[in-house]
Design a protein around this motif. Structure first.
Motif, PDB file in Angstrom:
ATOM      1  N   VAL A  69       0.843  -1.200   0.000  1.00 24.18           N
ATOM      2  CA  VAL A  69       0.000   0.000   0.000  1.00 24.18           C
ATOM      3  C   VAL A  69       0.875   1.246   0.000  1.00 24.18           C
ATOM      4  N   LEU A  70       1.946   1.240   0.792  1.00 25.46           N
ATOM      5  CA  LEU A  70       2.832   2.397   0.859  1.00 25.46           C
ATOM      6  C   LEU A  70       3.472   2.686  -0.496  1.00 25.46           C
ATOM      7  N   VAL A  71       3.920   1.646  -1.169  1.00 19.48           N
ATOM      8  CA  VAL A  71       4.549   1.828  -2.479  1.00 19.48           C
ATOM      9  C   VAL A  71       3.559   2.455  -3.462  1.00 19.48           C
ATOM     10  N   ASP A  72       2.301   2.040  -3.402  1.00 20.22           N
ATOM     11  CA  ASP A  72       1.288   2.545  -4.326  1.00 20.22           C
ATOM     12  C   ASP A  72       0.793   3.939  -3.960  1.00 20.22           C
ATOM     13  N   HIS A  73       0.913   4.312  -2.666  1.00 18.04           N
ATOM     14  CA  HIS A  73       0.336   5.581  -2.202  1.00 18.04           C
ATOM     15  C   HIS A  73       1.328   6.339  -1.315  1.00 18.04           C
ATOM     16  N   GLU A  74       2.580   6.331  -1.710  1.00 22.19           N
ATOM     17  CA  GLU A  74       3.621   6.950  -0.881  1.00 22.19           C
ATOM     18  C   GLU A  74       3.365   8.439  -0.641  1.00 22.19           C
ATOM     19  N   GLN A  75       3.039   9.188  -1.664  1.00 19.75           N
ATOM     20  CA  GLN A  75       2.832  10.620  -1.514  1.00 19.75           C
ATOM     21  C   GLN A  75       1.665  10.917  -0.583  1.00 19.75           C
ATOM     22  N   LEU A  76       0.590  10.146  -0.698  1.00 16.04           N
ATOM     23  CA  LEU A  76      -0.584  10.354   0.138  1.00 16.04           C
ATOM     24  C   LEU A  76      -0.258  10.086   1.605  1.00 16.04           C
ATOM     25  N   LEU A  77       0.425   8.966   1.892  1.00 15.11           N
ATOM     26  CA  LEU A  77       0.765   8.634   3.270  1.00 15.11           C
ATOM     27  C   LEU A  77       1.798   9.606   3.824  1.00 15.11           C
ATOM     28  N   ARG A  78       2.724  10.047   2.980  1.00 14.98           N
ATOM     29  CA  ARG A  78       3.693  11.043   3.417  1.00 14.98           C
ATOM     30  C   ARG A  78       2.983  12.333   3.840  1.00 14.98           C
ATOM     31  N   SER A  79       1.972  12.716   3.061  1.00 12.02           N
ATOM     32  CA  SER A  79       1.221  13.934   3.368  1.00 12.02           C
ATOM     33  C   SER A  79       0.529  13.830   4.725  1.00 12.02           C
ATOM     34  N   ARG A  80      -0.046  12.670   5.016  1.00 10.80           N
ATOM     35  CA  ARG A  80      -0.734  12.499   6.299  1.00 10.80           C
ATOM     36  C   ARG A  80       0.259  12.539   7.467  1.00 10.80           C
ATOM     37  N   LEU A  81       1.430  11.975   7.287  1.00  8.57           N
ATOM     38  CA  LEU A  81       2.457  12.054   8.326  1.00  8.57           C
ATOM     39  C   LEU A  81       2.957  13.488   8.489  1.00  8.57           C
ATOM     40  N   ASN A  82       3.124  14.184   7.374  1.00 12.80           N
ATOM     41  CA  ASN A  82       3.548  15.583   7.429  1.00 12.80           C
ATOM     42  C   ASN A  82       2.561  16.439   8.211  1.00 12.80           C
ATOM     43  N   ASP A  83       1.270  16.084   8.143  1.00 10.64           N
ATOM     44  CA  ASP A  83       0.245  16.836   8.864  1.00 10.64           C
ATOM     45  C   ASP A  83       0.468  16.825  10.374  1.00 10.64           C
ATOM     46  N   VAL A  84       1.168  15.797  10.877  1.00 12.88           N
ATOM     47  CA  VAL A  84       1.450  15.710  12.314  1.00 12.88           C
ATOM     48  C   VAL A  84       2.950  15.841  12.566  1.00 12.88           C
ATOM     49  N   PHE A  85       3.620  16.607  11.686  1.00 13.09           N
ATOM     50  CA  PHE A  85       5.037  16.959  11.852  1.00 13.09           C
ATOM     51  C   PHE A  85       5.967  15.752  11.821  1.00 13.09           C
ATOM     52  N   LEU A  86       5.631  14.759  11.033  1.00  8.83           N
ATOM     53  CA  LEU A  86       6.497  13.606  10.852  1.00  8.83           C
ATOM     54  C   LEU A  86       6.921  13.514   9.394  1.00  8.83           C
ATOM     55  N   ASP A  87       8.123  13.013   9.178  1.00  9.45           N
ATOM     56  CA  ASP A  87       8.628  12.808   7.829  1.00  9.45           C
ATOM     57  C   ASP A  87       8.670  11.315   7.540  1.00  9.45           C
ATOM     58  N   LEU A  88       8.502  10.953   6.291  1.00  8.85           N
ATOM     59  CA  LEU A  88       8.535   9.555   5.859  1.00  8.85           C
ATOM     60  C   LEU A  88       9.783   9.330   5.025  1.00  8.85           C
ATOM     61  N   LEU A  89      10.576   8.325   5.400  1.00 10.40           N
ATOM     62  CA  LEU A  89      11.753   7.953   4.634  1.00 10.40           C
ATOM     63  C   LEU A  89      11.540   6.560   4.057  1.00 10.40           C
TER      64      LEU A  89
END
Length: 257
Positions: A69-89
């Motif tokens: 799911v992450l591979v298919d929707h990386e940008q979307l999940l990154r955006s949700r993490l960014n909303d709570v001040f987290l970064d996705l690597l």
């Protein structure tokens, strides 16, 4: 604060997990999963997001469903993490993803959901050793690298200062450190197993710069032997200059008895 020093969210902060909702019979194909639900992620995306929040990392090996799911929707999940001040690597080559606290461009601190719990001395020794074993095995052509629990305990014991007298206590801490790393998923297997596979996530989660910090803190606290002049003496990698007087972001607790 390093990536490795961040523990997972308190499960009580997250409510029901995706697996619990699934067992409850909710329609996983529907965006709405409960009465009054105004979320826009589908069920699989929410489940992957919760897993990212709760776990130190996810990988294709340990969480294949969420990794897909992450591979298919990386940008979307990154955006949700960014909303709570987290970064996705994401390391697609090693198929590992993890979160870390976002850094402010102005040097300020963001509100955080993460609990800062550094690795213990024994855990630090094991992490450095596991990275070494993983790289050595891969260099020798091994697709998977395994370690024995008793060998890990013995490796920690080899770092005991000469003045240490509480052998039983030191061994207990070493075994607890092995169990702790198993629980994070960096050692694959059950806590009571005699043999574990080293997760490929060890290397991206323990980059060379962080490794240098851990080694310096470990050798200063133990005073077992002077640190090598070059990191490549240990792992055959380019050296990183050590800044005089620089304090590493590593655990200074858990003194040897």
């Amino acid at each position: 604060m390093s990536d490795l020093d961040m523990t997972d969210l308190d499960p009580s902060d997250l409510g029901s997990t995706g697996a619990e909702l699934d067992r409850g019979g909710h329609d996983t194909a529907s965006v709405s999963v409960f009465e009054g639900d105004e979320g826009t992620l589908d069920f699989a995306q929410r489940r992957a997001l919760v897993t990212l929040l709760k776990q130190r990392f996810i990988s294709a090996r340990t969480h294949p469903r969420d990794w897909e799911v992450l591979v298919d929707h990386e940008q979307l999940l990154r955006s949700r993490l960014n909303d709570v001040f987290l970064d996705l690597l994401v390391d697609r080559e090693r198929e590992v993803a993890w979160k870390r606290q976002a850094s402010s461009e102005t040097g300020g601190r963001f509100p955080t959901l993460l609990h800062d719990v550094p690795w213990s001395r024994e855990e630090t020794i094991l992490l450095v050793h596991l990275r070494d074993r993983l790289r050595a095995g891969q260099a020798g052509g091994d697709a998977r690298v395994f370690v024995d629990r008793e060998d890990l305990v013995a490796h920690v014991a080899s770092f005991r200062p000469l003045h240490a007298t509480d052998g039983a206590g030191d061994e207990k801490r070493a075994r607890n450190a092995v169990a702790s790393i198993v629980k994070t998923g960096l050692l694959i297997g059950a806590v009571g197993d005699e043999r574990y596979e080293v997760s490929g996530a060890v290397e991206p989660l323990l980059p060379l710069e962080l490794l240098q910090e851990l080694l310096e803190a470990l050798r200063r606290s133990n005073a077992v032997e002077p640190p090598p002049e070059r990191v490549e003496d240990l792992f055959g990698e380019p050296a990183v200059e050590v800044v005089e007087g620089e304090e590493p972001a590593s655990d200074e607790e858990g003194e040897w008895a």
